[in-house]
Design an enzyme around this catalytic site. Structure first.
Site, PDB file in Angstrom:
ATOM      1  N   SER A  11      14.813   5.555   7.489  1.00 44.23           N
ATOM      2  CA  SER A  11      14.953   4.280   8.207  1.00 44.23           C
ATOM      3  C   SER A  11      15.057   3.087   7.267  1.00 44.23           C
ATOM      4  CB  SER A  11      13.771   4.069   9.167  1.00 44.23           C
ATOM      5  OG  SER A  11      12.547   4.023   8.455  1.00 44.23           O
ATOM      6  N   ASP A  48       8.947  13.385  12.442  1.00 47.14           N
ATOM      7  CA  ASP A  48       7.675  12.856  11.945  1.00 47.14           C
ATOM      8  C   ASP A  48       7.042  13.964  11.126  1.00 47.14           C
ATOM      9  OD1 ASP A  48       5.041  12.038  11.529  1.00 47.14           O
ATOM     10  OD2 ASP A  48       4.852  11.095  13.496  1.00 47.14           O
ATOM     11  N   SER A 126       9.178  12.094  -5.766  1.00 44.80           N
ATOM     12  CA  SER A 126       7.836  11.900  -6.293  1.00 44.80           C
ATOM     13  C   SER A 126       7.673  10.430  -6.675  1.00 44.80           C
ATOM     14  CB  SER A 126       7.598  12.824  -7.492  1.00 44.80           C
ATOM     15  OG  SER A 126       6.309  12.665  -8.029  1.00 44.80           O
ATOM     16  N   TYR A 140      -2.972   7.729  -3.810  1.00 45.84           N
ATOM     17  CA  TYR A 140      -1.529   7.911  -3.941  1.00 45.84           C
ATOM     18  C   TYR A 140      -1.233   8.773  -5.165  1.00 45.84           C
ATOM     19  CZ  TYR A 140       3.435   6.712  -4.349  1.00 45.84           C
ATOM     20  OH  TYR A 140       4.803   6.771  -4.448  1.00 45.84           O
ATOM     21  N   SER A 143      -1.973  12.395  -4.386  1.00 42.74           N
ATOM     22  CA  SER A 143      -0.968  13.039  -3.530  1.00 42.74           C
ATOM     23  C   SER A 143       0.303  13.353  -4.304  1.00 42.74           C
ATOM     24  CB  SER A 143      -0.654  12.156  -2.317  1.00 42.74           C
ATOM     25  OG  SER A 143       0.081  10.995  -2.677  1.00 42.74           O
ATOM     26  N   LYS A 144       0.712  12.455  -5.198  1.00 40.39           N
ATOM     27  CA  LYS A 144       1.938  12.700  -5.954  1.00 40.39           C
ATOM     28  C   LYS A 144       1.723  13.702  -7.083  1.00 40.39           C
ATOM     29  CE  LYS A 144       4.848  10.166  -3.663  1.00 40.39           C
ATOM     30  NZ  LYS A 144       5.957  10.800  -2.921  1.00 40.39           N
TER      31      LYS A 144
END
Length: 279
Positions: A11, A48, A126, A140, A143-144
């Site tokens: 988006s 989603d 990534s 963050y 997670s990466k």
């Protein structure tokens, strides 16, 4: 026959720029997002990453429309910004649901089709934050880092099946809305612990300096990142990682080309907030 790519988080930002880049080069594009909105020349459908049923539906819809999917770009993601102790547990879990488990859900949904075709390409977007740690984004970063490890291991598993896995590592760019959700979530964090205030002020200054340097970087655009994603998708070699913006090169090189002690000294001097200690 035209090739087909499915892109998540299309988006805005990297996702939208990537969808437009692939369309301009003759690909069929399945542009997916939580709230569908038109992107000229693409087939838009809802997806989603936190809801596996929408992932399966999007893959099925893309196959019904084009008959084949040749590549998947896992772009959907966001970054939590703030001190770990002040971040609600629900937000911690959401960070991993989107950035890690969401990617895994998409990969799981498309692998049967790739195995049947005996080929395909998975591009996981990534971040420089998957290579080096920075203050105030520990979740963050986590997670990466997880995404990087998952992708590297997966590349060995799937390489034997003719399926390529790629990691694209951009830095921060000024033309993406990525930071809007981060800022919103940061403002929701509890701030009852005042001990962190000096650190937060100093860390914010570090990020302000990084943003100022980034704004002068001609590569720090969503369009340039889209070009690197396209390059990675079409690269038939076994190369895994692609650094997408030059603003993070000094930090990436420090992490990957120096000793641990040299790297830590470099990072603390460059991004470690200078906070005076109480006696």
């Amino acid at each position: 026959m035209k090739k087909t790519v499915l892109i998540t988080g299309a988006s805005s930002g990297f996702g939208k720029a990537t969808a437009e880049f692939f369309v301009a080069r003759g690909w069929n594009v399945i542009a997916t997002m939580r709230t569908p909105q038109d992107i000229p020349g693409t087939f838009v459908t809802r997806l989603d990453v936190e809801k596996p049923e929408t992932i399966r539906a999007a893959v099925d819809a893309g196959l019904a429309r084009f008959g084949r999917i040749d590549a998947v770009v896992n772009n959907a993601g966001y970054g939590l910004f703030g001190v770990f102790e002040l971040t609600p547990e629900a937000k911690v879990r959401e960070q991993f649901e989107v950035n890690v488990f969401g990617v895994m859900n998409v990969v799981r949904a498309v692998l049967p089709h790739f195995r049947e075709n005996k080929g395909g390409c998975i591009v996981n977007v990534s971040s420089g934050a998957g290579v080096f740690g920075l203050p105030m984004i520990s979740l963050y970063n986590a997670s990466k880092f997880a995404l990087e490890g998952f992708s590297e291991s997966l590349s060995y598993e799937l390489g034997a099946l003719g399926i390529r896995v790629k990691l694209v590592e951009p830095g921060g760019v000024t033309s993406t809305k990525f930071g809007e959700r981060s800022a919103k979530d940061a403002s929701m964090s509890s701030n009852d612990i005042r001990d962190y205030d000096p650190f937060v002020l100093a860390a914010n200054q570090v990020f302000a300096e990084m943003r100022a340097a980034r704004s002068a970087d001609k590569d720090a655009t969503s369009e340039h990142v889209a070009e690197v994603i396209f390059e990675a998708t079409n690269d038939a070699s076994d190369r895994l990682r692609y650094v997408a913006t030059s603003d993070i090169l000094p930090l990436v090189e420090a992490r990957r080309q120096t000793s641990e002690s040299e790297y830590m000294a470099f990072m603390r001097a460059r991004v470690g907030p200078k906070v005076s200690r109480m006696p």
